[in-house]
Design a protein around this motif. Structure first.
Motif, PDB file in Angstrom:
ATOM      1  N   TRP B  35       0.849  -1.193   0.000  1.00 32.01           N
ATOM      2  CA  TRP B  35       0.000   0.000   0.000  1.00 32.01           C
ATOM      3  C   TRP B  35       0.883   1.239   0.000  1.00 32.01           C
ATOM      4  N   ILE B  69      -4.589  -2.939   7.880  1.00 32.06           N
ATOM      5  CA  ILE B  69      -4.446  -3.707   6.655  1.00 32.06           C
ATOM      6  C   ILE B  69      -4.767  -5.159   6.942  1.00 32.06           C
ATOM      7  N   SER B  77      -6.550  -7.652  -0.547  1.00 33.33           N
ATOM      8  CA  SER B  77      -6.025  -6.935   0.607  1.00 33.33           C
ATOM      9  C   SER B  77      -6.889  -5.698   0.808  1.00 33.33           C
ATOM     10  N   LEU B  79      -7.357  -1.936   2.991  1.00 37.02           N
ATOM     11  CA  LEU B  79      -6.789  -0.876   3.813  1.00 37.02           C
ATOM     12  C   LEU B  79      -7.952  -0.099   4.409  1.00 37.02           C
ATOM     13  N   CYS B  94      -2.414   0.569  -4.418  1.00 33.43           N
ATOM     14  CA  CYS B  94      -1.894  -0.729  -3.996  1.00 33.43           C
ATOM     15  C   CYS B  94      -1.139  -1.375  -5.151  1.00 33.43           C
TER      16      CYS B  94
END
Lengths: 114, 116
Positions: B35, B69, B77, B79, B94
């Motif tokens: 990220w 995260i 994934s 955030l 990302c």
């Protein structure tokens, strides 16, 4: 975090001219990468360099990995309007657990005049 | 191949609320996802590195309790910006590694967060 120093910060050139930009670091990297970012988008990989001294071309783009592994340059020949954007260099090194990590340069804004 | 998507592409929220941003690898399994945060006219700054099923590794100066995260699967994934404030307004990007031996990081298109 660390950043790589990129120069020039911005360039305003005429269509058809050649462009050169470089990137320097105080750290050694295993790989050097050059990206282009258009406004509001993620960066797109242009060229990857894996060996010190390596010179690689991709169409009108040419990049070199410095012998000391602490610098790289990118040349664009015969610029065209779609070359406009921000160019970033990035140094890459391997993570101990696998994968890799990138450190980005400060960027070079390229503007092309018709 | 090697496409990374992000959702949403932009979000506006009120100060104090939490915002979740998703990053998906669409046609490959991502062993590692990253990220980044990018302020206007600045470079990309790495915030954290995450491996599937393990805790993220945060860069110095990034508050782990503020930027949560979760790398729950090899293709996703997230955030979460908790208790967002105007200074968190930024472009969040990302990227994903395809596997441990593959060098290239594939970047998503970014998410523009504006906190009012």
């Amino acid at each position: 975090g660390q950043q790589l120093n990129q120069s020039p910060q911005s360039m305003f050139i005429q269509e058809g001219e050649d462009v050169s930009m470089n990137c320097t670091s105080s750290s050694i990297f295993n790989t050097w990468l050059w990206y282009k970012q258009d406004p509001g988008e993620g960066p797109v990989l242009l060229i990857a360099l894996y060996k010190a001294g390596e010179l690689t071309s991709n169409g009108r783009l040419t990049a070199q990995f410095g012998i000391t592994r602490k610098d790289s340059f990118l040349n664009i020949s015969a610029s065209i309007p779609s070359d406009v954007g921000i160019y970033f260099c990035a140094g890459q090194f391997r993570l101990t657990g696998g994968g890799n990590k990138l450190t980005f340069g400060t960027g070079t804004q390229l503007k092309v005049e018709l | 191949g090697a496409v990374v998507s992000q959702h949403p592409s932009w979000v506006i929220c009120k100060s104090g609320t939490s915002v979740k941003i998703e990053c998906r690898s669409l046609d490959f399994q991502a062993t590692t996802m990253f990220w980044y945060r990018q302020f206007p006219k600045q470079s990309l700054m790495l915030m954290a590195t995450s491996n599937e099923g393990s805790k993220a590794t945060y860069e110095q100066g990034v508050e782990k309790d503020k930027f949560l995260i979760n790398h729950a699967s090899l293709t996703l994934s997230t955030l979460t910006v908790t208790s967002a404030h105007p200074e968190d307004s930024s472009f969040y990007i990302c990227s994903a590694n395809r596997d441990y031996t593959y060098n290239e990081q594939f970047f998503g298109p970014g998410t523009r967060l504006t906190v009012l």
